[in-house]
Design a protein around this motif. Structure first.
Motif, short mmCIF file in Angstrom:
data_model
loop_
_atom_site.label_atom_id
_atom_site.label_comp_id
_atom_site.label_asym_id
_atom_site.label_seq_id
_atom_site.Cartn_x
_atom_site.Cartn_y
_atom_site.Cartn_z
N PRO A 1 0.82 -1.23 0.00
CA PRO A 1 0.00 0.00 0.00
C PRO A 1 0.85 1.27 0.00
N VAL B 1 1.91 1.91 -3.46
CA VAL B 1 0.80 2.48 -4.24
C VAL B 1 0.72 3.98 -3.96
N ARG B 2 0.83 4.33 -2.67
CA ARG B 2 0.76 5.76 -2.30
C ARG B 2 1.91 6.56 -2.91
N ALA C 1 1.46 1.59 -9.61
CA ALA C 1 0.26 0.76 -9.80
C ALA C 1 0.64 -0.47 -10.60
N ALA D 1 -11.38 0.87 -5.99
CA ALA D 1 -9.94 1.04 -6.19
C ALA D 1 -9.45 2.41 -5.71
N ALA D 2 -10.39 3.26 -5.33
CA ALA D 2 -10.01 4.64 -4.99
C ALA D 2 -10.10 4.90 -3.50
N MET E 1 -8.09 5.19 -1.29
CA MET E 1 -7.09 6.12 -0.73
C MET E 1 -7.54 7.58 -0.81
N HIS E 2 -8.55 7.84 -1.66
CA HIS E 2 -9.01 9.23 -1.81
C HIS E 2 -10.21 9.50 -0.91
N ARG F 1 -8.91 0.68 -12.99
CA ARG F 1 -8.77 0.60 -11.53
C ARG F 1 -7.40 1.10 -11.09
N THR G 1 -5.70 5.23 -8.74
CA THR G 1 -4.71 5.56 -7.70
C THR G 1 -3.78 6.69 -8.16
N GLU G 2 -4.04 7.22 -9.34
CA GLU G 2 -3.24 8.31 -9.92
C GLU G 2 -1.74 8.00 -9.89
N PRO G 3 -1.37 6.91 -10.58
CA PRO G 3 0.03 6.48 -10.50
C PRO G 3 0.97 7.38 -11.29
#
Ligand code: ATP
Length: 244
Positions: free
Chosen positions: A79, A82-83, A87, A108-109, A111-112, A155, A159-161
Motif C-alpha cells: 500500500p 501504491v501511495r 500501480a 480502487a479509490a 485512498m481518496h 482501476r 490511484t493516480e500512478p
C-alpha cells in the motif's frame, strides 16, 4: 534522473529458487519501457519486486536496490508503494466480478477521501474507455476479456500512478482488441505523462509502442536498448517476432 531504477535485483522463491538473477533496469520519468521474454523468464516476478507483492512468509524475497523517485522502496509494504505512485495490473485481469465497472473503480479509490475527486477520476477513466461507460450497469464478471482488461487498467488509474505496470495486457485478446488496448496505453503515457512498464509476450505489439525494451531470459537481461534497435536485431526478430 530515472523514475524507477532496479540495480542488481534478485528474487528468490521458496527460499532457494533464484528466479531473478541480478537484473538492472531503468524507467525514465514519462517513459514507456517493455520487458519481453518467454514464459517463465521472470518478467512477472520483476514486477512483483517493484510493487512489493512477494510473500516473505512463503520464502519469497527480493534483494538489491529498487528505487522510485529517488527513494529506496524495497522495505515498503505494497500500500505504501501504491501511495508513492506505483500501480500494478496483474496478469489475468482481476476485477470484482459481482460489482459494476463504476463500483470497481470506486473500490480502487479507497485512498481518496474527496468524493468529488473520485467522481472526476471515474469520469476520466470512462473518457479513456468509452466501452466501459456503455457497460456501466453490467456486472464486471459479464464483461468481455478486453473490457475486463480495460477495467483493470482503469482501476489502476484511480490511484493516480506515476508508474503503471501492466502484466500481459494482451493475453487471450482478439487482435483488434490488442490494438485498442495498446493505443490506450500509448495515450495514457503520452497524454497523462504516466510512465509505463509493460510486460508482454506479444513482443511485436510491445516494441511498437515502447521507447526502450529489455529482453529477459532465464532471470537475466539478455539485451536492452531502444525499442527500434531491438526490433531490427535479427536474433530478436527470429526468436520473438516470428522471424519478421
Ligand atoms: P509468465 O509470462 O508465464 O508469467 P514470466 O516471465 O512472468 O512468465 P515468472 O512468472 O516471473 O515468469 O516466473 C519466473 C520463474 O519463477 C519461473 O521459473 C516460475 O516457475 C517461478 N515462479 C513464479 N512464481 C513462483 C512462485 N510463487 N513460487 C515458486 N516459483 C515461482
Amino acid at each position: 534522473m530515472a523514475l524507477l531504477t532496479l540495480n542488481n535485483v534478485e528474487v528468490v522463491y521458496d527460499r532457494v529458487f533464484l528466479a531473478v538473477k541480478g537484473v538492472s533496469i531503468e524507467v525514465p520519468e514519462r517513459g514507456l519501457v517493455a520487458l519481453l521474454g518467454a514464459n517463465g523468464a521472470g518478467k512477472s516476478t520483476i514486477l512483483k519486486s517493484i510493487s512489493g507483492l512477494l510473500k516473505p512468509e512463503r520464502g519469497e524475497v527480493s534483494r538489491g536496490e529498487v528505487s522510485f523517485a529517488g527513494e529506496d522502496i524495497l522495505a515498503l509494504d505494497p500500500p505504501d508503494r501504491v501511495r508513492r505512485g506505483i500501480a500494478h495490473v496483474l496478469e489475468g485481469r482481476r476485477v470484482f466480478g459481482h460489482l459494476t465497472p463504476e463500483e470497481n473503480l470506486i473500490a480502487a479509490a479507497s485512498m481518496h477521501r474527496d468524493r468529488g475527486h473520485v467522481t472526476a477520476l471515474i469520469d476520466k477513466v470512462f473518457g479513456m474507455f468509452p466501452r466501459l461507460k456503455q457497460r456501466a450497469k453490467a456486472k464486471a464478471g459479464y464483461l468481455s476479456g478486453g473490457e475486463q482488461q480495460m477495467l483493470a487498467i482503469g482501476r489502476a488509474l484511480m490511484t493516480e500512478p506515476k508508474l503503471l505496470m501492466l502484466d500481459e495486457p494482451s493475453l487471450g485478446l482478439a487482435p483488434f482488441l490488442v490494438d485498442e488496448i495498446f493505443d490506450i496505453v500509448r495515450s495514457i503515457n503520452a497524454d497523462s505523462g504516466v510512465a509505463v512498464l509493460l510486460v508482454e509476450q506479444n513482443a511485436a505489439a510491445a516494441l511498437d509502442i515502447a521507447e526502450q525494451a529489455y529482453l529477459i531470459e532465464n532471470g537475466r537481461i539478455l539485451m536492452g536498448g531502444a525499442a527500434e534497435v531491438l526490433s531490427s536485431n535479427p536474433d530478436v526478430a527470429e526468436a520473438y517476432l516470428g522471424g519478421n
